[in-house]
Design a protein around this motif. Structure first.
Motif, PDB file in Angstrom:
ATOM      1  N   ARG A 191       0.842  -1.202   0.000  1.00 58.52           N
ATOM      2  CA  ARG A 191       0.000   0.000   0.000  1.00 58.52           C
ATOM      3  C   ARG A 191       0.879   1.256   0.000  1.00 58.52           C
ATOM      4  NH1 ARG A 191      -3.628  -0.955   4.148  1.00 58.52           N
ATOM      5  NH2 ARG A 191      -2.080  -0.270   5.626  1.00 58.52           N
ATOM      6  N   ILE A 192       1.903   1.275   0.826  1.00 58.56           N
ATOM      7  CA  ILE A 192       2.791   2.428   0.895  1.00 58.56           C
ATOM      8  C   ILE A 192       3.528   2.615  -0.426  1.00 58.56           C
ATOM      9  CG2 ILE A 192       4.879   3.319   2.017  1.00 58.56           C
ATOM     10  CD1 ILE A 192       3.782   1.996   4.611  1.00 58.56           C
ATOM     11  N   THR A 193       3.997   1.529  -1.004  1.00 59.19           N
ATOM     12  CA  THR A 193       4.697   1.616  -2.290  1.00 59.19           C
ATOM     13  C   THR A 193       3.763   2.127  -3.375  1.00 59.19           C
ATOM     14  OG1 THR A 193       6.178  -0.171  -1.642  1.00 59.19           O
ATOM     15  CG2 THR A 193       6.026   0.320  -3.996  1.00 59.19           C
ATOM     16  N   GLY A 241      -6.940   9.636  -0.580  1.00 55.78           N
ATOM     17  CA  GLY A 241      -7.467  10.093   0.704  1.00 55.78           C
ATOM     18  C   GLY A 241      -6.444   9.928   1.817  1.00 55.78           C
ATOM     19  N   ALA A 242      -5.720   8.820   1.808  1.00 60.86           N
ATOM     20  CA  ALA A 242      -4.679   8.578   2.811  1.00 60.86           C
ATOM     21  C   ALA A 242      -3.533   9.566   2.654  1.00 60.86           C
ATOM     22  CB  ALA A 242      -4.167   7.144   2.706  1.00 60.86           C
ATOM     23  N   ILE A 243      -3.184   9.867   1.415  1.00 60.92           N
ATOM     24  CA  ILE A 243      -2.123  10.846   1.157  1.00 60.92           C
ATOM     25  C   ILE A 243      -2.546  12.213   1.678  1.00 60.92           C
ATOM     26  CG2 ILE A 243      -0.948  12.104  -0.698  1.00 60.92           C
ATOM     27  CD1 ILE A 243      -1.016   9.381  -2.270  1.00 60.92           C
ATOM     28  N   ALA A 285      -4.765  12.818   4.013  1.00 60.78           N
ATOM     29  CA  ALA A 285      -4.851  12.745   5.472  1.00 60.78           C
ATOM     30  C   ALA A 285      -3.470  12.869   6.125  1.00 60.78           C
ATOM     31  CB  ALA A 285      -5.513  11.442   5.902  1.00 60.78           C
ATOM     32  N   ALA A 286      -2.428  12.528   5.377  1.00 59.87           N
ATOM     33  CA  ALA A 286      -1.054  12.659   5.875  1.00 59.87           C
ATOM     34  C   ALA A 286      -0.541  14.094   5.675  1.00 59.87           C
ATOM     35  CB  ALA A 286      -0.144  11.666   5.171  1.00 59.87           C
ATOM     36  N   HIS A 287      -1.443  14.993   5.319  1.00 58.25           N
ATOM     37  CA  HIS A 287      -1.138  16.418   5.129  1.00 58.25           C
ATOM     38  C   HIS A 287      -0.174  16.670   3.978  1.00 58.25           C
ATOM     39  CE1 HIS A 287      -3.401  17.221   8.723  1.00 58.25           C
ATOM     40  NE2 HIS A 287      -2.689  16.307   9.350  1.00 58.25           N
ATOM     41  N   ILE A 288      -0.242  15.823   2.978  1.00 56.58           N
ATOM     42  CA  ILE A 288       0.490  16.057   1.742  1.00 56.58           C
ATOM     43  C   ILE A 288      -0.490  16.743   0.805  1.00 56.58           C
ATOM     44  CG2 ILE A 288       1.672  14.987  -0.212  1.00 56.58           C
ATOM     45  CD1 ILE A 288       2.395  12.689   1.744  1.00 56.58           C
ATOM     46  N   PRO A 289      -0.194  17.976   0.433  1.00 56.38           N
ATOM     47  CA  PRO A 289      -1.181  18.737  -0.345  1.00 56.38           C
ATOM     48  C   PRO A 289      -1.424  18.147  -1.731  1.00 56.38           C
ATOM     49  CG  PRO A 289       0.879  19.956  -0.171  1.00 56.38           C
ATOM     50  CD  PRO A 289       1.032  18.719   0.660  1.00 56.38           C
ATOM     51  N   LEU A 290      -2.685  18.002  -2.047  1.00 57.22           N
ATOM     52  CA  LEU A 290      -3.117  17.569  -3.371  1.00 57.22           C
ATOM     53  C   LEU A 290      -4.147  18.568  -3.866  1.00 57.22           C
ATOM     54  CD1 LEU A 290      -3.772  13.750  -2.825  1.00 57.22           C
ATOM     55  CD2 LEU A 290      -1.785  14.797  -3.913  1.00 57.22           C
ATOM     56  N   ILE A 291      -4.075  18.890  -5.116  1.00 56.97           N
ATOM     57  CA  ILE A 291      -5.086  19.750  -5.723  1.00 56.97           C
ATOM     58  C   ILE A 291      -6.014  18.840  -6.500  1.00 56.97           C
ATOM     59  CG2 ILE A 291      -5.530  21.604  -7.372  1.00 56.97           C
ATOM     60  CD1 ILE A 291      -2.706  22.639  -6.667  1.00 56.97           C
ATOM     61  N   THR A 292      -7.285  18.887  -6.165  1.00 63.55           N
ATOM     62  CA  THR A 292      -8.236  18.036  -6.855  1.00 63.55           C
ATOM     63  C   THR A 292      -9.279  18.887  -7.562  1.00 63.55           C
ATOM     64  OG1 THR A 292      -9.586  17.848  -4.868  1.00 63.55           O
ATOM     65  CG2 THR A 292      -7.964  16.139  -5.220  1.00 63.55           C
ATOM     66  N   GLU A 293      -9.661  18.451  -8.715  1.00 63.34           N
ATOM     67  CA  GLU A 293     -10.706  19.105  -9.485  1.00 63.34           C
ATOM     68  C   GLU A 293     -11.607  18.028 -10.031  1.00 63.34           C
ATOM     69  OE1 GLU A 293      -9.101  21.543 -12.552  1.00 63.34           O
ATOM     70  OE2 GLU A 293      -7.805  22.640 -11.177  1.00 63.34           O
ATOM     71  N   ARG A 294     -12.874  18.254  -9.945  1.00 65.42           N
ATOM     72  CA  ARG A 294     -13.841  17.323 -10.531  1.00 65.42           C
ATOM     73  C   ARG A 294     -14.286  17.831 -11.872  1.00 65.42           C
ATOM     74  NH1 ARG A 294     -16.492  13.339  -7.193  1.00 65.42           N
ATOM     75  NH2 ARG A 294     -15.819  13.899  -5.137  1.00 65.42           N
ATOM     76  N   GLN A 295     -14.295  16.938 -12.828  1.00 60.64           N
ATOM     77  CA  GLN A 295     -14.822  17.303 -14.132  1.00 60.64           C
ATOM     78  C   GLN A 295     -16.208  16.708 -14.255  1.00 60.64           C
ATOM     79  OE1 GLN A 295     -12.016  15.793 -16.968  1.00 60.64           O
ATOM     80  NE2 GLN A 295     -10.749  17.611 -16.840  1.00 60.64           N
ATOM     81  N   VAL A 296     -17.127  17.547 -14.621  1.00 60.63           N
ATOM     82  CA  VAL A 296     -18.492  17.090 -14.817  1.00 60.63           C
ATOM     83  C   VAL A 296     -18.687  16.823 -16.301  1.00 60.63           C
ATOM     84  CG1 VAL A 296     -20.917  17.672 -14.547  1.00 60.63           C
ATOM     85  CG2 VAL A 296     -19.246  18.475 -12.862  1.00 60.63           C
ATOM     86  N   SER A 297     -19.113  15.601 -16.628  1.00 56.92           N
ATOM     87  CA  SER A 297     -19.301  15.244 -18.041  1.00 56.92           C
ATOM     88  C   SER A 297     -20.674  15.615 -18.509  1.00 56.92           C
ATOM     89  CB  SER A 297     -19.122  13.736 -18.219  1.00 56.92           C
ATOM     90  OG  SER A 297     -17.900  13.352 -17.724  1.00 56.92           O
TER      91      SER A 297
END
Length: 64
Positions: free
Chosen positions: A6-8, A48-50, A52-64
């Motif tokens: 999982r970590i890998t 989600g785990a990443i 939660a570990a406070h590693i910033p991710l930018i997420t965008e949802r695309q609506v089809s």
């Protein structure tokens, strides 16, 4: 599945996201080696785990 798998897998996802303009869930799943779990729900959990570990991710949802 051993914890190391999982970590890998999460490390591989981060590497994919670091070097690109971003990626869809499908692109992330396709970038993983075939011997790793690749369902989209697993990728979502890993992201989600990443986050939660406070590693910033930018997420965008695309609506089809």
């Amino acid at each position: 599945m051993p914890r190391n798998d999982r970590i890998t897998r999460q490390r591989l996802l981060l590497q994919k996201l670091e070097g690109s303009r971003g990626a869809t869930l499908q692109e992330l799943a396709a970038s993983l080696p075939e011997d790793y779990s690749r369902p989209l729900s697993t990728i979502r959990r890993d992201l989600g785990a990443i986050k939660a570990a406070h590693i910033p991710l930018i997420t965008e949802r695309q609506v089809s």
